[in-house]
Design an enzyme around this catalytic site. Sequence first.
Site, PDB file in Angstrom:
ATOM      1  N   ARG A 159      -2.336   9.946 -17.524  1.00  0.00           N
ATOM      2  CA  ARG A 159      -2.057  11.100 -17.567  1.00  0.00           C
ATOM      3  C   ARG A 159      -0.714  11.593 -17.026  1.00  0.00           C
ATOM      4  O   ARG A 159      -0.961  11.127 -15.323  1.00  0.00           O
ATOM      5  CB  ARG A 159      -3.266  11.720 -17.805  1.00  0.00           C
ATOM      6  CG  ARG A 159      -3.814  11.740 -18.483  1.00  0.00           C
ATOM      7  CD  ARG A 159      -3.134  12.502 -20.158  1.00  0.00           C
ATOM      8  NE  ARG A 159      -4.374  12.979 -21.188  1.00  0.00           N
ATOM      9  CZ  ARG A 159      -4.255  11.368 -21.809  1.00  0.00           C
ATOM     10  NH1 ARG A 159      -3.143  11.117 -21.547  1.00  0.00           N
ATOM     11  NH2 ARG A 159      -4.829  11.475 -23.183  1.00  0.00           N
ATOM     12  N   GLU A 215       3.441  19.458 -19.582  1.00  0.00           N
ATOM     13  CA  GLU A 215       4.000  19.085 -21.924  1.00  0.00           C
ATOM     14  C   GLU A 215       4.221  20.209 -22.295  1.00  0.00           C
ATOM     15  O   GLU A 215       3.250  21.027 -22.959  1.00  0.00           O
ATOM     16  CB  GLU A 215       3.313  17.845 -21.902  1.00  0.00           C
ATOM     17  CG  GLU A 215       3.540  16.892 -21.523  1.00  0.00           C
ATOM     18  CD  GLU A 215       2.760  15.542 -21.169  1.00  0.00           C
ATOM     19  OE1 GLU A 215       2.382  15.560 -22.831  1.00  0.00           O
ATOM     20  OE2 GLU A 215       2.157  14.315 -21.155  1.00  0.00           O
ATOM     21  N   HIS A 275       5.898  11.606 -24.598  1.00  0.00           N
ATOM     22  CA  HIS A 275       4.053  11.447 -25.322  1.00  0.00           C
ATOM     23  C   HIS A 275       3.658  11.240 -26.678  1.00  0.00           C
ATOM     24  O   HIS A 275       2.987  11.160 -26.989  1.00  0.00           O
ATOM     25  CB  HIS A 275       3.377  12.318 -24.464  1.00  0.00           C
ATOM     26  CG  HIS A 275       2.030  12.073 -24.355  1.00  0.00           C
ATOM     27  ND1 HIS A 275       1.168  13.358 -23.778  1.00  0.00           N
ATOM     28  CD2 HIS A 275       1.169  11.544 -24.999  1.00  0.00           C
ATOM     29  CE1 HIS A 275      -0.478  12.717 -23.589  1.00  0.00           C
ATOM     30  NE2 HIS A 275      -0.523  10.973 -24.729  1.00  0.00           N
TER      31      HIS A 275
END
Length: 355
Positions: free
Chosen positions: A268, A297, A316
């Site tokens: 993360r 993000e 991601h």
Amino acid sequence: MMNTMTTDELTIAIAVPLEAEHVELIRAVDPSVTVLYHPELLPPERFPADHAGDPEFKRTPEQEERYWDMLNRAQVLYGFPNESPAGLARIAASNPHLQWIHAMAAGAGGAVKASGLDPETLQKFRVTTSAGVHALPLAEFSAFGILNGFKRSAEMAQDQAAKVWPELRTPTKLVNGSKVVIAGLGEIGLETARIARALGMNVSGTKRTVETIEGIEEVTNNDGLPGLVADADAVINTLPGTPYTEKLFNKDIFSAMKPGAVFVNVGRGTVVDEDALLEALNNGQVSYACLDVFAVEPLPQDSPLWNHPKVLVSPHTSALSAAENRLIAERFCSNLRTFLDGGELPHLVDPVHFY
């Protein structure tokens, strides 16, 4: 908390987009289970494993009522309603029969926390994650990041774009015989270690509970991370985002690294202090960073990581594969069998620490 409901009472609702053949896998687990699946109530996928579906999709008022009626009839949900924390909060308030929700994500703790549900409510049902399903693609991406860094792919791409043939050839680094440190030796970390060992790397890493692991040279907790990275050629983070891991990779950790180390993050983004990482990249402490996750993000347009010559930005997506929906459905089927047999479900979200 054990399952006490008899199988002839169990209803499962498919709350997120899923192909019909995977729904049939779930139905085949036990003939006594009812599976509610109405694809017309679910947004179409834009790509494989698009669990949120097309954001342009809108239910009619009648479809919206049917969707929530379906979810409120079930004791088990496949996916968060509307694949959102708000959907989780709503179903927790409206469905008194809810026993278990299976989340699509490997790290669903953040979404559970974002739902704002109080601890008492979170004790009424369980949330399991799809942890482990993404282990192989994340491990492969980590190996890709190491190879990119060791083989200087970013520099070669820049030379190619500029049509430059360097006068002096710079040697690349051998992966075989090098040392990698994996922060987080869970399922993802162990799969990453397996691939790293196949490449001939020597592997050490961290684990909350320190124990001997076959094939891992040294295991410490996070307090021992500075010592591990001191002679590491590559460092990989697979840790989830929790209050205990926030900015674990800070200036002190990057300063403790062997100069020129390659850094990969598939855990993360909040685990990394991005300002400290940028400093380490600029002073050569880190020679290359392959990043699939970020503190914010989508990555803000003004982030210097976008244009840094030593950084690969991945949006991601490294865990995604064409096989993901099938793998998650198979994991759910295995969990469902355990649930029906009264066993303990794996990969439960901790309702206190949210990991």
